[in-house]
Design a protein around this motif. Structure first.
Motif, PDB file in Angstrom:
ATOM      1  N   PHE A 111      10.606   0.719  -0.694  1.00 12.16           N
ATOM      2  CA  PHE A 111      10.528  -0.814  -0.143  1.00 12.16           C
ATOM      3  C   PHE A 111      12.256  -1.001  -0.370  1.00 12.16           C
ATOM      4  O   PHE A 111      11.908  -1.857   0.479  1.00 12.16           O
ATOM      5  N   ARG A 112      12.790  -0.390  -1.167  1.00 10.34           N
ATOM      6  CA  ARG A 112      14.406  -0.789  -1.137  1.00 10.34           C
ATOM      7  C   ARG A 112      15.400  -1.037   0.356  1.00 10.34           C
ATOM      8  O   ARG A 112      16.061  -1.818   0.616  1.00 10.34           O
ATOM      9  N   GLU A 113      14.842   0.005   0.570  1.00 10.43           N
ATOM     10  CA  GLU A 113      15.495   0.769   1.230  1.00 10.43           C
ATOM     11  C   GLU A 113      14.875   0.116   2.879  1.00 10.43           C
ATOM     12  O   GLU A 113      15.227   0.924   4.308  1.00 10.43           O
ATOM     13  N   GLY A 114      13.820  -0.019   2.757  1.00 11.31           N
ATOM     14  CA  GLY A 114      12.468  -0.575   4.245  1.00 11.31           C
ATOM     15  C   GLY A 114      12.123   0.396   4.705  1.00 11.31           C
ATOM     16  O   GLY A 114      11.591   0.104   6.057  1.00 11.31           O
ATOM     17  N   LEU A 115      11.875   1.418   3.797  1.00 12.35           N
ATOM     18  CA  LEU A 115      11.040   2.486   4.662  1.00 12.35           C
ATOM     19  C   LEU A 115      10.129   2.705   5.064  1.00 12.35           C
ATOM     20  O   LEU A 115       9.009   3.255   6.180  1.00 12.35           O
ATOM     21  N   VAL A 116       9.067   2.037   3.733  1.00 12.82           N
ATOM     22  CA  VAL A 116       7.717   1.922   3.905  1.00 12.82           C
ATOM     23  C   VAL A 116       7.168   0.458   3.836  1.00 12.82           C
ATOM     24  O   VAL A 116       7.760  -0.338   3.210  1.00 12.82           O
ATOM     25  N   ASP A 117       5.695   0.251   4.176  1.00  8.97           N
ATOM     26  CA  ASP A 117       5.497  -1.460   4.024  1.00  8.97           C
ATOM     27  C   ASP A 117       4.559  -1.600   3.648  1.00  8.97           C
ATOM     28  O   ASP A 117       3.662  -3.316   2.461  1.00  8.97           O
ATOM     29  N   GLY A 118       3.759  -0.054   3.100  1.00  5.79           N
ATOM     30  CA  GLY A 118       2.263  -1.176   1.903  1.00  5.79           C
ATOM     31  C   GLY A 118       1.954   0.448   1.597  1.00  5.79           C
ATOM     32  O   GLY A 118       2.042   1.536   1.584  1.00  5.79           O
ATOM     33  N   LEU A 119       1.300   0.405  -0.104  1.00  7.62           N
ATOM     34  CA  LEU A 119       1.026   1.554  -0.219  1.00  7.62           C
ATOM     35  C   LEU A 119      -0.934   1.548  -0.609  1.00  7.62           C
ATOM     36  O   LEU A 119      -1.532   1.072   0.325  1.00  7.62           O
ATOM     37  N   ARG A 120      -1.847   2.920  -0.310  1.00  3.14           N
ATOM     38  CA  ARG A 120      -2.639   3.131  -1.183  1.00  3.14           C
ATOM     39  C   ARG A 120      -2.435   3.669  -1.784  1.00  3.14           C
ATOM     40  O   ARG A 120      -1.636   4.158  -2.481  1.00  3.14           O
ATOM     41  N   VAL A 121      -3.231   3.113  -3.228  1.00  2.00           N
ATOM     42  CA  VAL A 121      -3.152   3.575  -4.561  1.00  2.00           C
ATOM     43  C   VAL A 121      -4.538   4.761  -4.756  1.00  2.00           C
ATOM     44  O   VAL A 121      -5.834   4.319  -4.838  1.00  2.00           O
ATOM     45  N   ASP A 122      -4.367   6.256  -4.655  1.00  2.00           N
ATOM     46  CA  ASP A 122      -5.158   6.253  -5.257  1.00  2.00           C
ATOM     47  C   ASP A 122      -5.986   6.440  -6.921  1.00  2.00           C
ATOM     48  O   ASP A 122      -5.582   6.001  -7.719  1.00  2.00           O
ATOM     49  N   HIS A 123      -6.907   6.950  -7.101  1.00  2.00           N
ATOM     50  CA  HIS A 123      -7.926   6.237  -8.078  1.00  2.00           C
ATOM     51  C   HIS A 123      -7.632   5.908  -9.459  1.00  2.00           C
ATOM     52  O   HIS A 123      -6.949   6.055 -10.514  1.00  2.00           O
ATOM     53  N   PRO A 124      -7.313   5.079  -9.237  1.00  2.00           N
ATOM     54  CA  PRO A 124      -7.182   3.724 -10.138  1.00  2.00           C
ATOM     55  C   PRO A 124      -7.551   3.545 -11.101  1.00  2.00           C
ATOM     56  O   PRO A 124      -6.939   3.317 -12.204  1.00  2.00           O
ATOM     57  N   ASP A 125      -9.369   3.536 -11.514  1.00  2.03           N
ATOM     58  CA  ASP A 125      -9.913   3.555 -12.516  1.00  2.03           C
ATOM     59  C   ASP A 125      -9.609   4.441 -13.589  1.00  2.03           C
ATOM     60  O   ASP A 125     -10.043   4.706 -14.691  1.00  2.03           O
ATOM     61  N   GLY A 126      -8.816   5.264 -13.524  1.00  3.06           N
ATOM     62  CA  GLY A 126      -8.809   6.961 -14.073  1.00  3.06           C
ATOM     63  C   GLY A 126      -7.028   6.260 -14.824  1.00  3.06           C
ATOM     64  O   GLY A 126      -6.736   6.827 -16.143  1.00  3.06           O
ATOM     65  N   LEU A 127      -6.571   5.153 -14.466  1.00  4.21           N
ATOM     66  CA  LEU A 127      -5.756   4.173 -15.379  1.00  4.21           C
ATOM     67  C   LEU A 127      -6.466   3.580 -16.173  1.00  4.21           C
ATOM     68  O   LEU A 127      -7.348   2.769 -16.160  1.00  4.21           O
ATOM     69  N   ALA A 128      -5.289   3.385 -17.538  1.00  3.83           N
ATOM     70  CA  ALA A 128      -6.166   2.605 -18.501  1.00  3.83           C
ATOM     71  C   ALA A 128      -5.769   1.180 -18.741  1.00  3.83           C
ATOM     72  O   ALA A 128      -7.065   0.569 -18.836  1.00  3.83           O
ATOM     73  N   ASP A 129      -5.183   0.883 -17.842  1.00  2.00           N
ATOM     74  CA  ASP A 129      -5.177  -1.480 -17.341  1.00  2.00           C
ATOM     75  C   ASP A 129      -5.339  -0.898 -15.672  1.00  2.00           C
ATOM     76  O   ASP A 129      -3.946  -0.899 -15.549  1.00  2.00           O
TER      77      ASP A 129
END
Length: 805
Positions: A237-255
């Motif tokens: 993102f700092r270098e402007g290579l990517v514009d967005g993200l898809r986050v896999d399996h957020p339900d596995g995270l603590a918060d």
């Protein structure tokens, strides 16, 4: 054109060694010409050697060299941005791949140094439960009483168990020479212990992704773990290579909420989607920093508006008879006890399958929860029982306390009703779980989604057989169909709540592609004929598990023509996931005999003239209406609320089954040729080439990208006439979408007759055919005489995007 913050559409590409980022860059112009707005990439960080999917990341610090590396991402990004396409990348924050320990710096260091490892806090390990060691369930046979392990030896300062390689901690090798003689003694001195694979169900002491032992969970809730595992992502993102993200399996995270806040800070508030499955009327937490889900909820609604509600009785009756007649179809885990003339109860079934998972392959997770709940760190069996019952009863994938307290209360009510003998233990456990600061509460939230996914998606979906269209990721199979009015209401809610969320029809995870489901959906209109067909197939090629045979033959019909290899692979996976007549692990004589019959049935499709004739006959019946459903499904998704995604290759007919079949290579050269023909003004027929679907995809995507002002609202268009039930139509704010549903009933009625859709009294151009229609009362017999779908825009003399005059 200037790129915008949110994609108007995306096109998913599966990046792997055989189709790397450079190859993806070469397809950018095709995607641009097709009409896609952003290119959407599967995970690109370094993954396990040979991984085709990329979700087993072993090194978060760099783009996978096998997938093109940093240079490949640079090339893809430059090409995409040069063509005014944004770039969306799939990321995997929950876990790392540990199948090859040496490939993961973090895991190798943990195994080498144990609790003294730099990365000890990065992994979610219960050290006390393992006696200070990480238990690795990899042995084919338990260690001997003297600790010796067949196949274990010291080689070049490492421990080798056949082809598996593990580190030896400094100072623990002693005078041991290469070979097996002293391997057991060396093994005993390590911070890990190789144990029999079956102990994963009860004794595993590190958190995983679901029940996959080779995917170890990491603790991104720790600041330094987030920083180190997201440093490369931040650079994008700092270098402007990517514009967005898809986050896999957020339900596995603590918060998950806190994680998304931190991700927003890292990316400057970029477009972020979450792979989150919503149950029923569940909504995403409003405080999450996300634009929406990856679209399984939309998929379920889109499928069901094409299902004929009148088919429920025949298909339910068939399912009930199959279950009543086939003792082999019943399993203690089914939870589907009922009177023989009643349809199986979906919600009762999944209580049983989820409890089976909690007691089985996720038993170690439940026992770890019990240790956290207890005062002495021991897993009291009554507490284990209560936790397993609560996990089975949990109505959604997870709660997000404190908002999800009502879900916990609902689970407690169901669990107590099922097991009144556990009422006191359930109440005591719920009191702990309701305290969001308690470690057990956090852990339960991470665990309930595992039980849901394995018990529902990977078990019950292969047991619930009335219509395979309904058993798709994110769907509630108990909901058979939607009326157009119900469908419109949900579309309006989607536009109001998450206008930039993704919508999808096929993904790398779907059990069946959109075109397979569209063909199977036709069975809801010909329930009696399907019943007769299935009985003939069961007589000709008996397998001995009626509900499974129903699912299998529906899938064969949906995917036909298919290779022998593909169908054998699907049948084996589906039967073992169902675990009614065979399983992945318990190879009994009965299971072996069942699989022999099952594989013989698949062979019969190719070798037995009568079986092949029966398959080809029913495919001939459903092929044309299935294509009508496919085109309608595609147009409603591509023009509907949200940001539609086209899964790679899905612009042509795609009759893929479950992973890895749905990650097959794509013939982009063929698609390029057909797109050129469509762009030159051809109006292809609805035939086996799939060019008609490519036409619909191209014109809808291009219109949506180039004229977004036509897609600003959602209103149902009134349909009147004898065949009004066979149409679904909407005004998207200037672009009008009309699709055929229930095509068999329509054909049996002799066509549209006097059926009309009411629109504004102006001239309209169909961007699919170029034809102009006078507004007011549009006769569907005229509008839909070329294709079963239409996409109309005001005919104001302006050349419409992608449409020929």
């Amino acid at each position: 054109m200037t790129r915008h913050d949110h994609p108007r559409s995306t096109y998913r590409l599966q990046i792997r060694a055989g189709f790397d980022l450079f190859a993806a860059a070469d397809q950018v112009q095709y995607l641009r010409d097709l009409g896609a707005d952003w290119v959407y990439l599967s995970p690109v960080l370094e993954a396990e050697p040979g991984s085709d999917h990329g979700y087993d990341v072993v090194d978060h610090s760099r783009v996978d060299p096998a997938r093109g590396g940093t240079a490949g991402l640079d090339a893809l990004s430059q090409r995409a941005h040069g063509a005014d396409l944004g770039v969306l990348v799939d990321i995997v924050p929950n876990h790392v791949g540990v199948a090859t320990p040496k490939a993961s710096t973090w895991w190798w260091d943990l195994l080498t140094h144990g609790q003294d490892s730099t990365y000890a806090d990065a992994f979610d390990v219960d050290w006390a439960a393992g006696g200070g060691k990480v238990l690795l369930p990899v042995l084919g046979e338990p260690a001997g009483s003297d600790g010796r392990i067949e196949g274990l030896e010291v080689v070049d300062g490492e421990l080798h168990y056949y082809e598996n390689v593990y580190p030896i901690a400094p100072g623990t090798l002693g005078d041991a020479a290469d070979g097996p003689a002293d391997a057991a003694a060396v093994h005993a001195r390590q911070s890990y212990e190789l144990v029999h694979w079956k102990r994963a169900d009860t004794d595993l002491n590190y958190r995983r992704f679901f029940a996959v032992n080779t995917l170890a969970g990491i603790r991104v809730e720790e600041g330094w773990v987030f920083d180190e595992s997201h440093a490369e992502i931040g650079r994008w993102f700092r270098e402007g290579l990517v514009d967005g993200l898809r986050v896999d399996h957020p339900d596995g995270l603590a918060d998950p909420g806190a994680y998304l806040d931190r991700l927003a800070a890292l990316t400057g508030g970029a477009h972020v989607l979450v792979e989150k499955i919503l149950e029923g009327d569940e909504r995403l937490p409003e405080d999450w920093a996300t634009d929406g889900t990856t679209g399984y909820d939309a998929l379920a609604d889109l499928d069901r508006v094409f299902v004929d509600p009148r088919g429920a009785a025949a298909l339910d009756g068939l399912d009930s008879r199959l279950r009543a007649d086939d003792d082999s179809a019943h399993s203690p885990a089914d939870g589907d006890a009922r009177a023989s003339d009643e349809a199986v109860d979906w919600h009762r079934m999944i209580l049983g399958t989820k409890r089976g998972i909690a007691d089985g392959i996720l038993g170690s997770e439940i026992r770890r929860l019990a240790r956290l709940v207890s005062d002495d760190g021991r897993a009291d069996e009554a507490v284990v029982d209560a936790l397993a019952e609560l996990a089975a009863a949990f109505p959604v994938y997870r709660s997000y306390l404190p908002q999800g307290a009502d879900q916990l209360a609902r689970a407690a009510e169901v669990a107590t009703g099922s097991r009144p003998d556990l009422a006191d233990e359930i109440a005591r456990v719920v009191a702990v779980l309701a305290d969001e600061s308690h470690p057990a509460s956090v852990r339960f939230q991470q665990t309930s989604g595992m039980v849901m996914a394995k018990g529902v998606e990977d078990t019950a979906f292969y047991r619930y057989s009335r219509l395979a269209t309904l058993t798709e990721v994110g769907a509630d199979p108990a909901e058979f169909s939607l009326t157009p009015a119900e469908f419109h209401a949900r579309q309006q809610a989607r536009l109001a709540e998450r206008p930039f969320g993704m919508t999808t029809l096929s993904t790398h995870d779907t059990k069946r592609s959109a075109d397979v489901r569209s063909r199977i959906t036709v069975l809801s209109e010909i329930g009696d004929e399907w019943t007769a067909t299935l009985e003939r197939l069961r007589d000709l090629a008996p397998i001995g598990d009626g509900p499974f045979e129903n699912i299998l033959w529906q899938s064969v019909v949906g995917a036909w023509p298919a290779s022998r290899e593909r169908l054998h692979a699907y049948a084996e996976k589906a039967s073992r996931e169902a675990s009614t007549s065979t399983t992945w692990t318990d190879r009994t004589a009965d299971a072996e005999a069942f699989e022999e019959r099952m594989h013989a049935a698949i062979d019969a499709v190719f070798d037995h003239e009568e079986v092949r004739h029966e398959i080809e006959r029913i495919v001939d019946v459903v092929r044309a209406p299935g294509r009508s459903n496919s085109l309608g499904l595609a147009l409603l998704q591509l023009t509907g609320p949200g940001s539609p995604d086209v899964y790679q290759g899905g612009e042509l007919w795609d009759h893929s089954l479950v992973d890895p079949d749905n990650r097959r290579e794509v013939d982009f050269a063929l698609r390029r040729r057909l797109l050129d023909q469509v762009a030159a003004g051809e109006t292809p027929p609805v035939d086996e080439t799939g060019a008609a679907k490519l036409l619909v995809t191209h014109r809808a995507l291009a219109l949506r990208r180039d004229r977004p002002e036509l897609f600003t609202r959602y209103g149902a268009l009134p349909v009147f006439g004898d065949q009004a039930d066979s149409a679904v139509a909407a005004d998207r704010g200037g672009a009008l979408t009309i699709a055929t549903r229930l095509p068999v009933a329509l054909e049996q009625a002799g066509g549209w007759g006097d059926t009309v859709v009411l629109v504004q009294g102006r001239r309209w151009r169909d961007v699919l055919t170029g034809r102009v229609h006078e507004g007011g009362r549009l006769r569907l017999a005229d509008v839909l005489d070329t294709y079963p779908v239409a996409l109309l825009v005001p005919a104001d003399g302006q050349q419409e995007s992608g449409a020929e005059q």
